[in-house]
Design a protein around this motif. Structure first.
Motif, PDB file in Angstrom:
ATOM      1  N   LEU A 407       1.417  40.056  50.030  1.00  0.00           N
ATOM      2  CA  LEU A 407       1.567  39.008  49.018  1.00  0.00           C
ATOM      3  C   LEU A 407       2.406  39.513  47.839  1.00  0.00           C
ATOM      4  CD1 LEU A 407       0.850  36.102  48.384  1.00  0.00           C
ATOM      5  CD2 LEU A 407      -1.196  36.928  47.196  1.00  0.00           C
ATOM      6  N   SER A 408       2.276  40.798  47.518  1.00  0.00           N
ATOM      7  CA  SER A 408       3.077  41.382  46.430  1.00  0.00           C
ATOM      8  C   SER A 408       4.564  41.236  46.708  1.00  0.00           C
ATOM      9  CB  SER A 408       2.738  42.872  46.271  1.00  0.00           C
ATOM     10  OG  SER A 408       1.395  43.059  45.898  1.00  0.00           O
ATOM     11  N   HIS A 409       4.977  41.602  47.934  1.00  0.00           N
ATOM     12  CA  HIS A 409       6.391  41.483  48.287  1.00  0.00           C
ATOM     13  C   HIS A 409       6.864  40.036  48.200  1.00  0.00           C
ATOM     14  CE1 HIS A 409       6.016  45.589  49.949  1.00  0.00           C
ATOM     15  NE2 HIS A 409       7.317  45.630  49.801  1.00  0.00           N
ATOM     16  N   HIS A 410       6.017  39.133  48.650  1.00  0.00           N
ATOM     17  CA  HIS A 410       6.416  37.724  48.636  1.00  0.00           C
ATOM     18  C   HIS A 410       6.579  37.204  47.211  1.00  0.00           C
ATOM     19  CE1 HIS A 410       6.769  33.593  50.019  1.00  0.00           C
ATOM     20  NE2 HIS A 410       6.008  33.282  48.990  1.00  0.00           N
ATOM     21  N   ILE A 411       5.619  37.474  46.339  1.00  0.00           N
ATOM     22  CA  ILE A 411       5.680  36.977  44.962  1.00  0.00           C
ATOM     23  C   ILE A 411       6.859  37.598  44.217  1.00  0.00           C
ATOM     24  CG2 ILE A 411       4.496  37.140  42.728  1.00  0.00           C
ATOM     25  CD1 ILE A 411       1.896  36.488  44.184  1.00  0.00           C
ATOM     26  N   TRP A 412       7.055  38.889  44.399  1.00  0.00           N
ATOM     27  CA  TRP A 412       8.171  39.559  43.717  1.00  0.00           C
ATOM     28  C   TRP A 412       9.502  38.937  44.142  1.00  0.00           C
ATOM     29  CZ3 TRP A 412       8.774  43.039  39.855  1.00  0.00           C
ATOM     30  CH2 TRP A 412      10.033  43.631  39.719  1.00  0.00           C
ATOM     31  N   PHE A 413       9.662  38.707  45.441  1.00  0.00           N
ATOM     32  CA  PHE A 413      10.914  38.121  45.929  1.00  0.00           C
ATOM     33  C   PHE A 413      11.085  36.694  45.398  1.00  0.00           C
ATOM     34  CE2 PHE A 413      13.277  35.641  49.118  1.00  0.00           C
ATOM     35  CZ  PHE A 413      14.487  36.294  49.031  1.00  0.00           C
ATOM     36  N   TYR A 414      10.010  35.919  45.397  1.00  0.00           N
ATOM     37  CA  TYR A 414      10.104  34.552  44.893  1.00  0.00           C
ATOM     38  C   TYR A 414      10.510  34.533  43.419  1.00  0.00           C
ATOM     39  CZ  TYR A 414       8.739  30.050  43.018  1.00  0.00           C
ATOM     40  OH  TYR A 414       8.744  28.856  42.353  1.00  0.00           O
ATOM     41  N   GLU A 415       9.941  35.438  42.622  1.00  0.00           N
ATOM     42  CA  GLU A 415      10.201  35.439  41.185  1.00  0.00           C
ATOM     43  C   GLU A 415      11.566  36.036  40.822  1.00  0.00           C
ATOM     44  OE1 GLU A 415       8.627  34.127  38.761  1.00  0.00           O
ATOM     45  OE2 GLU A 415       6.579  33.736  39.427  1.00  0.00           O
ATOM     46  N   LYS A 417      14.110  37.153  43.256  1.00  0.00           N
ATOM     47  CA  LYS A 417      15.133  37.045  44.299  1.00  0.00           C
ATOM     48  C   LYS A 417      15.690  38.407  44.678  1.00  0.00           C
ATOM     49  CE  LYS A 417      14.758  32.626  44.670  1.00  0.00           C
ATOM     50  NZ  LYS A 417      13.545  32.499  43.830  1.00  0.00           N
ATOM     51  N   THR A 418      14.889  39.447  44.504  1.00  0.00           N
ATOM     52  CA  THR A 418      15.240  40.799  44.931  1.00  0.00           C
ATOM     53  C   THR A 418      14.059  41.374  45.712  1.00  0.00           C
ATOM     54  OG1 THR A 418      14.359  41.894  42.957  1.00  0.00           O
ATOM     55  CG2 THR A 418      16.650  41.141  42.866  1.00  0.00           C
ATOM     56  N   PRO A 419      14.304  42.296  46.625  1.00  0.00           N
ATOM     57  CA  PRO A 419      13.185  42.895  47.360  1.00  0.00           C
ATOM     58  C   PRO A 419      12.415  43.885  46.493  1.00  0.00           C
ATOM     59  CG  PRO A 419      15.246  43.880  48.063  1.00  0.00           C
ATOM     60  CD  PRO A 419      15.609  42.761  47.117  1.00  0.00           C
ATOM     61  N   LEU A 420      11.146  44.001  46.763  1.00  0.00           N
ATOM     62  CA  LEU A 420      10.290  44.958  46.063  1.00  0.00           C
ATOM     63  C   LEU A 420      10.474  46.314  46.738  1.00  0.00           C
ATOM     64  CD1 LEU A 420       8.137  45.398  43.882  1.00  0.00           C
ATOM     65  CD2 LEU A 420       6.409  44.761  45.565  1.00  0.00           C
ATOM     66  N   VAL A 421      11.173  47.216  46.076  1.00  0.00           N
ATOM     67  CA  VAL A 421      11.570  48.481  46.706  1.00  0.00           C
ATOM     68  C   VAL A 421      10.384  49.419  46.855  1.00  0.00           C
ATOM     69  CG1 VAL A 421      13.050  50.503  46.509  1.00  0.00           C
ATOM     70  CG2 VAL A 421      13.913  48.253  45.836  1.00  0.00           C
ATOM     71  N   ASN A 434      13.147  42.385  31.765  1.00  0.00           N
ATOM     72  CA  ASN A 434      12.212  42.410  30.639  1.00  0.00           C
ATOM     73  C   ASN A 434      10.978  41.537  30.868  1.00  0.00           C
ATOM     74  OD1 ASN A 434      11.632  43.609  28.108  1.00  0.00           O
ATOM     75  ND2 ASN A 434      12.106  41.683  27.057  1.00  0.00           N
ATOM     76  N   THR A 435      10.661  41.292  32.142  1.00  0.00           N
ATOM     77  CA  THR A 435       9.438  40.571  32.484  1.00  0.00           C
ATOM     78  C   THR A 435       8.643  41.398  33.479  1.00  0.00           C
ATOM     79  OG1 THR A 435      10.459  38.402  32.129  1.00  0.00           O
ATOM     80  CG2 THR A 435       8.460  38.463  33.483  1.00  0.00           C
ATOM     81  N   ALA A 436       7.355  41.621  33.152  1.00  0.00           N
ATOM     82  CA  ALA A 436       6.470  42.353  34.061  1.00  0.00           C
ATOM     83  C   ALA A 436       5.727  41.344  34.933  1.00  0.00           C
ATOM     84  CB  ALA A 436       5.475  43.203  33.283  1.00  0.00           C
ATOM     85  N   TYR A 437       5.624  41.654  36.219  1.00  0.00           N
ATOM     86  CA  TYR A 437       4.936  40.778  37.166  1.00  0.00           C
ATOM     87  C   TYR A 437       3.657  41.454  37.631  1.00  0.00           C
ATOM     88  CZ  TYR A 437       9.270  38.171  37.066  1.00  0.00           C
ATOM     89  OH  TYR A 437      10.348  37.443  36.640  1.00  0.00           O
ATOM     90  N   ILE A 438       2.534  40.719  37.528  1.00  0.00           N
ATOM     91  CA  ILE A 438       1.213  41.280  37.821  1.00  0.00           C
ATOM     92  C   ILE A 438       0.511  40.364  38.818  1.00  0.00           C
ATOM     93  CG2 ILE A 438      -1.068  41.789  36.862  1.00  0.00           C
ATOM     94  CD1 ILE A 438       1.898  41.931  34.547  1.00  0.00           C
ATOM     95  N   LEU A 439      -0.154  40.962  39.801  1.00  0.00           N
ATOM     96  CA  LEU A 439      -0.897  40.197  40.791  1.00  0.00           C
ATOM     97  C   LEU A 439      -2.338  40.688  40.849  1.00  0.00           C
ATOM     98  CD1 LEU A 439      -1.185  38.222  43.173  1.00  0.00           C
ATOM     99  CD2 LEU A 439      -0.328  40.058  44.671  1.00  0.00           C
TER     100      LEU A 439
END
Length: 505
Positions: A407-415, A417-421, A434-439
């Motif tokens: 789910l982390s990879h999916h949300i990161w990509f949706y937000e 548009k880059t892969p979660l490395v 400059n935006t932190a994404y938290i799940l």
């Protein structure tokens, strides 16, 4: 720009949006070696490409595909008798997804024959842009005519090449061959070594570069009609003084530039006609496949030398290569030997019966194909995957079996548009623009209450802030519920999104 229309085109060009995201399910029994960065995926390539997006969007340096040519024949491994509009509908959404996976400096190479090449080029122009068309390569696939043909015996296939972005896009040069080097001589014993004469004239005309040259014999010469000399008179005199101009043994020839082999560093610019003696032919390819599966040989495999040429031009060591019509596994085998990373996708059972055994032999050090040419002795590895569950169920809710990393990879990509490395080891997925994404999902913080740690509370926020020290930007936090007031969210620059409702497909 001209566009191509066919039955149900509007449905076909959007079908990739409706394809569900699926989990890539590893299978240890079919993995091999110690390098799991390389991947073989068994499954429908449309679904597989969609599943790869959250991980590899914008990361693939080169795509090579050899799709069914829609020739009207029934191949053992592909239905190559698709009705024309259906074939176009099959190709379009897959090409759209392949473009999303390509890196900014990446390129795609598509093998096709004359029956479909013109139709394919139009939809490639539409998807990639005509200005990103690199060129059309003609590959001489056969070395002898077929006597039973009543008209022409077709001896070539086409390879259409496009880049994702043509701004300063360049391909690698080909290495010089011994035959090419033999064209360089040294008739005047120049201490700089062997050289080859090059034309001094060029078009179109630049008036200041049209001037008289007197050769050593006394004869006066001018550039041919419609041409000028390549350089100004001042530059010509400097070259002449530096012994870079050749007038022939008798000093009576039209002047030519001496091009020294020692000064040529970039190799050779490739041409668009590739003969079978350079890159192999169909019979070479069939022999290569027979080496690991004698009983069941593909009808139209590609020789390793052909794929080597493409990967040499389009990639460097360590780059990622993708083939979503993998067939007998040639692209991955060649990429492996050349030190490239790779992803291969195959729908049929021959992902296991052909691709896996072939790569196992490559890892063991097999010496067929290009092995000797690239000094291959074995090593490396790959992981094997099939397509697992949908990330979202039929009602677009998160499937109960989906894990936090998926789910982390999916949300990161949706937000972004880059892969979660880098896979996260906590709720903070990363910072982007400059935006932190938290799940908050599946109790990632180990908190048993409330809601198994999936609710945003003051305690959870403190934990997150401790994991992001000195961060003053915005936060987007996904969780099952929020126990903070709107004022607290505003003061901390937090946008809260509720799972599963705000997790977008």
């Amino acid at each position: 720009m001209p566009v191509l229309h066919w039955l149900d085109k509007e449905k076909h060009i959007r079908i990739h949006n409706a394809v569900p995201y699926r989990v890539l399910q590893p299978h240890a029994d079919f993995c091999c070696g110690d390098d799991r960065d390389n991947m073989i995926v068994q499954g429908d390539n449309l679904h597989a490409l969609k599943a790869l997006l959250p991980y590899y969007a914008g990361k693939v340096k080169c795509v090579y595909i050899d799709p069914p040519y829609n020739t009207g024949n029934m191949f053992a491994h592909y239905d190559d008798n698709l009705e024309h509009s259906v074939w176009l509908g099959v190709m379009y959404p897959r090409l759209v997804l392949l473009r999303e996976l390509l890196a900014e400096r990446g390129s795609i190479w598509v093998s096709i024959d004359a029956d479909q090449s013109h139709y394919l080029k139009i939809i490639l122009d539409e998807i990639f842009g005509r200005n990103n068309f690199i060129d059309e390569v003609i590959w001489q696939r056969a070395y002898a005519p077929i006597g039973l043909k009543k008209t022409l015996s077709r001896s070539h296939d086409t390879i259409l090449a496009y880049c994702k972005k043509n701004d300063n896009f360049v391909l690698n040069k080909l290495p010089r061959t011994e035959k090419q080097n033999k064209a360089y001589k040294n008739p005047d014993n120049d201490p700089r070594g062997v050289w080859k004469a090059g034309d001094l004239s060029v078009g179109p005309i630049v008036e200041k570069q049209v001037y008289k040259i007197t050769v050593p014999s006394g004869r006066e010469v001018y550039p041919p009609d419609g041409y000028c000399w390549r350089v100004t008179k001042e530059k010509f005199e400097l070259w002449k003084k530096d012994n870079r101009i050749w007038f022939g043994k008798d000093g009576n020839n039209v002047p030519a530039i001496k091009r020294f082999l020692s000064e040529i560093k970039d190799g050779v610019t490739p041409m668009t006609l590739w003969s079978y003696d350079e890159v192999g032919h169909n019979q070479d390819a069939k022999k290569e496949v027979k080496a690991f599966n004698f009983d069941e040989v593909f009808t139209t495999p590609k020789p390793e030398k052909l794929i080597q040429r493409i990967l040499h031009l389009a990639t460097n060591k360590g780059d990622l290569v993708l083939d979503s019509f993998l067939g007998s596994g040639t692209t991955c085998a060649v990429a492996h030997k050349m030190g490239r990373k790779y992803i291969g996708i195959e729908m049929g059972g021959h992902a296991k019966t052909h691709c896996v055994p072939r790569l196992q032999k490559v890892i063991a050090g097999e010496q067929g194909g290009i092995s000797k040419a690239v000094n291959w002795h074995g090593g490396g590895g790959f992981a094997f995957y099939t397509l697992g569950d949908r990330i979202f169920d039929a009602n677009d809710r998160i499937d109960k079996n989906i894990t936090f990393p998926t789910l982390s990879h999916h949300i990161w990509f949706y937000e972004t548009k880059t892969p979660l490395v880098t896979p996260p080891d906590g709720p903070v997925l990363g910072v982007y623009n400059n935006t932190a994404y938290i799940l908050l999902y599946n109790g990632i913080l180990g908190d048993k209450k409330p809601n198994n740690g999936n609710a945003l509370t003051r305690k959870v926020l403190t934990n997150i802030q401790q994991k992001t020290p000195n961060f003053n930007g915005n936060m987007i936090i996904y969780g099952e519920s929020c126990r903070l007031s709107p004022k607290t969210l505003t003061q901390n620059n937090i946008t809260f999104k509720q799972t599963p409702y705000d997790v977008k497909v």
